[in-house]
Motif scaffolding. Structure first.
Motif, PDB file in Angstrom:
ATOM      1  N   ILE A  91       0.839  -1.198   0.000  1.00  0.00           N
ATOM      2  CA  ILE A  91       0.000   0.000   0.000  1.00  0.00           C
ATOM      3  C   ILE A  91       0.876   1.251   0.000  1.00  0.00           C
ATOM      4  N   GLU A  92       1.966   1.234   0.760  1.00  0.00           N
ATOM      5  CA  GLU A  92       2.872   2.385   0.804  1.00  0.00           C
ATOM      6  C   GLU A  92       3.511   2.639  -0.558  1.00  0.00           C
ATOM      7  N   THR A  93       3.779   1.573  -1.299  1.00  0.00           N
ATOM      8  CA  THR A  93       4.377   1.729  -2.632  1.00  0.00           C
ATOM      9  C   THR A  93       3.392   2.385  -3.582  1.00  0.00           C
ATOM     10  N   LEU A  94       2.139   1.953  -3.554  1.00  0.00           N
ATOM     11  CA  LEU A  94       1.114   2.566  -4.404  1.00  0.00           C
ATOM     12  C   LEU A  94       0.900   4.031  -4.028  1.00  0.00           C
ATOM     13  N   SER A 134       0.170  10.587  -4.415  1.00  0.00           N
ATOM     14  CA  SER A 134      -0.895  11.039  -3.514  1.00  0.00           C
ATOM     15  C   SER A 134      -0.379  12.093  -2.546  1.00  0.00           C
ATOM     16  N   GLU A 135      -1.234  13.078  -2.260  1.00  0.00           N
ATOM     17  CA  GLU A 135      -0.904  14.115  -1.292  1.00  0.00           C
ATOM     18  C   GLU A 135      -1.585  13.857   0.049  1.00  0.00           C
ATOM     19  N   THR A 136      -2.222  12.679   0.186  1.00  0.00           N
ATOM     20  CA  THR A 136      -2.844  12.301   1.449  1.00  0.00           C
ATOM     21  C   THR A 136      -1.751  11.939   2.446  1.00  0.00           C
ATOM     22  N   ALA A 137      -1.681  12.658   3.545  1.00  0.00           N
ATOM     23  CA  ALA A 137      -0.575  12.486   4.482  1.00  0.00           C
ATOM     24  C   ALA A 137      -0.732  11.245   5.354  1.00  0.00           C
ATOM     25  N   ARG A 138      -1.938  10.989   5.827  1.00  0.00           N
ATOM     26  CA  ARG A 138      -2.150   9.870   6.741  1.00  0.00           C
ATOM     27  C   ARG A 138      -2.426   8.579   5.965  1.00  0.00           C
ATOM     28  N   MET A 139      -1.677   7.522   6.308  1.00  0.00           N
ATOM     29  CA  MET A 139      -1.812   6.270   5.580  1.00  0.00           C
ATOM     30  C   MET A 139      -3.150   5.596   5.847  1.00  0.00           C
ATOM     31  N   ASP A 140      -3.747   5.789   7.037  1.00  0.00           N
ATOM     32  CA  ASP A 140      -5.059   5.182   7.291  1.00  0.00           C
ATOM     33  C   ASP A 140      -6.121   5.812   6.395  1.00  0.00           C
ATOM     34  N   HIS A 141      -5.995   7.118   6.140  1.00  0.00           N
ATOM     35  CA  HIS A 141      -6.923   7.787   5.222  1.00  0.00           C
ATOM     36  C   HIS A 141      -6.684   7.311   3.789  1.00  0.00           C
ATOM     37  N   GLN A 180      -8.248   3.933   3.113  1.00  0.00           N
ATOM     38  CA  GLN A 180      -9.684   4.026   2.845  1.00  0.00           C
ATOM     39  C   GLN A 180      -9.939   4.506   1.422  1.00  0.00           C
ATOM     40  N   ASP A 181      -9.182   5.548   1.011  1.00  0.00           N
ATOM     41  CA  ASP A 181      -9.327   6.070  -0.361  1.00  0.00           C
ATOM     42  C   ASP A 181      -8.976   4.994  -1.391  1.00  0.00           C
ATOM     43  N   LEU A 182      -7.945   4.219  -1.092  1.00  0.00           N
ATOM     44  CA  LEU A 182      -7.500   3.178  -2.010  1.00  0.00           C
ATOM     45  C   LEU A 182      -8.577   2.124  -2.214  1.00  0.00           C
ATOM     46  N   ARG A 183      -9.194   1.695  -1.141  1.00  0.00           N
ATOM     47  CA  ARG A 183     -10.239   0.675  -1.252  1.00  0.00           C
ATOM     48  C   ARG A 183     -11.432   1.199  -2.071  1.00  0.00           C
ATOM     49  N   LYS A 184     -11.837   2.441  -1.809  1.00  0.00           N
ATOM     50  CA  LYS A 184     -12.941   3.031  -2.578  1.00  0.00           C
ATOM     51  C   LYS A 184     -12.586   3.126  -4.061  1.00  0.00           C
ATOM     52  N   ALA A 185     -11.343   3.520  -4.333  1.00  0.00           N
ATOM     53  CA  ALA A 185     -10.906   3.663  -5.726  1.00  0.00           C
ATOM     54  C   ALA A 185     -10.864   2.312  -6.427  1.00  0.00           C
ATOM     55  N   LEU A 186     -10.371   1.282  -5.745  1.00  0.00           N
ATOM     56  CA  LEU A 186     -10.322  -0.058  -6.330  1.00  0.00           C
ATOM     57  C   LEU A 186     -11.732  -0.603  -6.556  1.00  0.00           C
ATOM     58  N   ASP A 187     -12.659  -0.287  -5.656  1.00  0.00           N
ATOM     59  CA  ASP A 187     -14.058  -0.673  -5.856  1.00  0.00           C
ATOM     60  C   ASP A 187     -14.616  -0.003  -7.115  1.00  0.00           C
ATOM     61  N   ALA A 188     -14.280   1.270  -7.309  1.00  0.00           N
ATOM     62  CA  ALA A 188     -14.757   2.000  -8.488  1.00  0.00           C
ATOM     63  C   ALA A 188     -14.184   1.410  -9.774  1.00  0.00           C
ATOM     64  N   VAL A 189     -12.897   1.040  -9.748  1.00  0.00           N
ATOM     65  CA  VAL A 189     -12.272   0.419 -10.923  1.00  0.00           C
ATOM     66  C   VAL A 189     -12.940  -0.916 -11.233  1.00  0.00           C
ATOM     67  N   GLY A 232      -3.534  -7.963   4.424  1.00  0.00           N
ATOM     68  CA  GLY A 232      -2.542  -7.283   5.255  1.00  0.00           C
ATOM     69  C   GLY A 232      -2.169  -5.952   4.625  1.00  0.00           C
ATOM     70  N   ASN A 233      -0.911  -5.838   4.213  1.00  0.00           N
ATOM     71  CA  ASN A 233      -0.441  -4.591   3.620  1.00  0.00           C
ATOM     72  C   ASN A 233      -0.194  -4.709   2.118  1.00  0.00           C
ATOM     73  N   LEU A 234      -0.666  -5.820   1.538  1.00  0.00           N
ATOM     74  CA  LEU A 234      -0.443  -6.063   0.117  1.00  0.00           C
ATOM     75  C   LEU A 234      -1.749  -6.017  -0.664  1.00  0.00           C
ATOM     76  N   VAL A 235      -1.684  -5.385  -1.824  1.00  0.00           N
ATOM     77  CA  VAL A 235      -2.836  -5.334  -2.735  1.00  0.00           C
ATOM     78  C   VAL A 235      -2.609  -6.361  -3.841  1.00  0.00           C
ATOM     79  N   HIS A 236      -3.537  -7.310  -3.957  1.00  0.00           N
ATOM     80  CA  HIS A 236      -3.462  -8.338  -4.988  1.00  0.00           C
ATOM     81  C   HIS A 236      -4.528  -8.032  -6.044  1.00  0.00           C
ATOM     82  N   VAL A 237      -4.133  -7.966  -7.294  1.00  0.00           N
ATOM     83  CA  VAL A 237      -5.059  -7.653  -8.393  1.00  0.00           C
ATOM     84  C   VAL A 237      -5.028  -8.757  -9.431  1.00  0.00           C
ATOM     85  N   GLU A 238      -6.213  -9.148  -9.882  1.00  0.00           N
ATOM     86  CA  GLU A 238      -6.358 -10.084 -10.993  1.00  0.00           C
ATOM     87  C   GLU A 238      -7.046  -9.352 -12.133  1.00  0.00           C
TER      88      GLU A 238
END
Length: 295
Positions: free
Chosen positions: A224-227, A233-240, A243-252, A269-275
């Protein structure tokens, strides 16, 4: 003998009198016509290095930070240095559209298009506000300097070489540097499905993720930190950001499903797996890869 000698002398004098053949005209080398690869109307061709970096970042609208000779976050194997205002996904839409028009002619030739036609190509209405935004983005694409090292080639120049506009007719003349062709070597660019990208308009992180994963034939797990770093991204907090990442992946996922392009993800965990379903060109690329020996 005297008669033979006189005949030989006449032959020599005759040869000296013959005019010499005119020198051949030097052959002028024909100018090489450089073109982008052709892709279909429903696609947009973009160099992989640009899609796998923060050059066109997933950033919100508003005031842009000015960068001078700064190294841009990019995936391993790609090096990008940039000077200019930060670029976003809206700037990428404009640049993709200019390249889409330029692909049917020689690079370096004047690409002529009206504001109406360019906005229509991007799926936008021809309003005064959109015309102003379009001009701002073209100015931003012109007023920059970028160095991109991708594979064996490097490109040093602007994303747009020249741009002129007739204020009365709203006709544009845009020129793209022929040297940009170096970034379009085989297996070094991606054909992005425009219908999916357009469906994600107004969702910069989702647009960036779609293009990023489109550039991979077989995505591998990403931290997640690599993405966060790669998308700019200019979002400073990783927890925020998480959340943005999950919403964006849902939209994709939803946009791809609506347009028949397979895409699914899972965060473990901290890894995003994409098929995803690789494109025809990507399937050919995968077929060339040597098979790993079975252990």
């Amino acid at each position: 003998m005297d008669k033979l000698k006189r005949m030989q002398e006449r032959n020599v004098r005759g040869k000296e009198a013959e005019p010499s053949a005119p020198a051949a005209e030097p052959v002028q080398p024909s100018a090489q016509v450089i073109r982008l690869p052709l892709w279909g109307e429903g696609m947009r061709g973009v160099p992989n290095g640009l899609l796998r970096s923060a050059l066109f970042g997933a950033i919100a609208k508003g005031k842009r930070r000015f960068i001078k000779g700064e190294q841009i976050a990019a995936i391993e194997g790609v090096e990008i240095r940039y000077t200019g205002e930060r670029l976003d996904q809206g700037d990428l839409d404009v640049w993709e559209s200019v390249l889409h028009l330029a692909r049917v002619q020689a690079l370096g030739d004047e690409c002529r298009v009206t504001s109406y036609a360019l906005l229509k190509l991007m799926g936008k209405t021809d309003t005064g506000k959109n015309r102003t935004t379009l001009q701002t983005r073209i100015e931003r694409l012109r007023a920059n300097a970028v160095t991109v090292k991708q594979g064996r080639y490097s490109y040093i120049g602007g994303l747009v070489d020249e741009a002129y506009k007739d204020e009365e007719t709203q006709a544009w003349v845009i020129v793209v540097n022929p040297k940009l062709h170096a970034l379009y070597a085989t297996d070094q660019f991606t054909q992005v499905e425009w219908s999916v990208r357009h469906a994600l308009d107004g969702k910069p992180l989702a647009q960036w993720l779609h293009s990023f994963y489109a550039s991979h034939a077989k995505p591998y797990p990403m931290r997640i930190e690599t993405l966060h770093k790669l998308c700019g991204s200019e979002t400073a907090r990783m927890d925020h950001y998480r959340q943005d990442l999950r919403k964006a992946l849902d939209a994709v996922t939803a946009a791809c499903e609506a347009h028949g392009e397979g895409f699914s993800y899972e965060i473990r965990g901290n890894l995003v797996h994409v098929e995803k379903k690789p494109s025809r060109a990507q399937r050919r690329h995968l077929a060339k890869e040597p098979r790993k020996p079975r252990g």
